[in-house]
Design an enzyme around this catalytic site. Sequence first.
Site, PDB file in Angstrom:
ATOM      1  N   GLY A  19      45.241  36.592  44.648  1.00 21.67           N
ATOM      2  CA  GLY A  19      46.461  37.389  44.609  1.00 21.67           C
ATOM      3  C   GLY A  19      46.761  38.112  45.911  1.00 21.67           C
ATOM      4  N   HIS A  29      36.482  35.617  34.962  1.00 26.34           N
ATOM      5  CA  HIS A  29      37.480  35.761  36.034  1.00 26.34           C
ATOM      6  C   HIS A  29      37.229  37.083  36.756  1.00 26.34           C
ATOM      7  CE1 HIS A  29      41.340  36.400  38.021  1.00 26.34           C
ATOM      8  NE2 HIS A  29      41.507  35.084  37.927  1.00 26.34           N
TER       9      HIS A  29
END
Length: 250
Positions: free
Chosen positions: A174, A96
């Site tokens: 995000g 990630h």
Amino acid sequence: MGRRKIFAGNWKMYKTYSEAVELVNGLKSGLKKTDGREYVLFPPSPYLKEISSLCSASPFVTGAQNMYYENQGAFTGEISPLMVKDCGASFILIGHSERRHVFHETDEDVNKKVKAALVHGIQPMLCVGELLEEREKGETVSVLKKQIHGAFSGIEKADAAKISIAYEPVWAIGTGKVATPEIAEDAHISIRKIMGELYGEEIGSGVPILYGGSVKPDNIAGLYKMNNIDGFLVGGASLEIKAFLEIINV
Ligand code: PEP
């Protein structure tokens, strides 16, 4: 045969245990399961065992957000593939962007983790994606190539077929800046090409590729229409019952 469709929620370092249970119960009662789709939840590791039990006999399965590649040892603070397996998880998120950029994981670390997961029968979900400056310099495809070549180094075709890939442009994670369906589709086509060059046409066209990066209920439909987008890895919006249900019930 069609490609696997995978819808996944990465909870990152959010939720108390009671909030996590509430979220799973809400998802279980609101999911309108569509045939052939897989649903994966990546809770924080302290809750992995309980969340796995809560998901048993439901369409949801679990995965860990990270692990170390050794089975055991003096690695304070780490969790091992054996522990992930023991907690009932069937997936592992590997590479990630927060692991790569906040915790400085290299392609070599990623490769070791992929191999360790395969040894233990845990399905790797490999995350790849470029930084904004790399995209602006026209380096997206070379970055994807480097990350994929690194992650799959020394992995045989039969094992490569067990791996799903999440394309997550770092500038979209995000940030609220979702990739347009066309940008995501283009990157997914490039990933298929890279996988095809490594393992042949069958793997290139068959690898499940998820899109991740600011996926929300109001942008899911356009993305899901694209031919090469097989599912989603969702961060922020997977923390809310209503929002995640709208996404997984798309
Ligand atoms: C993620 O954490 O993998 C992610 C895609 O986050 P967000 O949906 O919040 O951008």
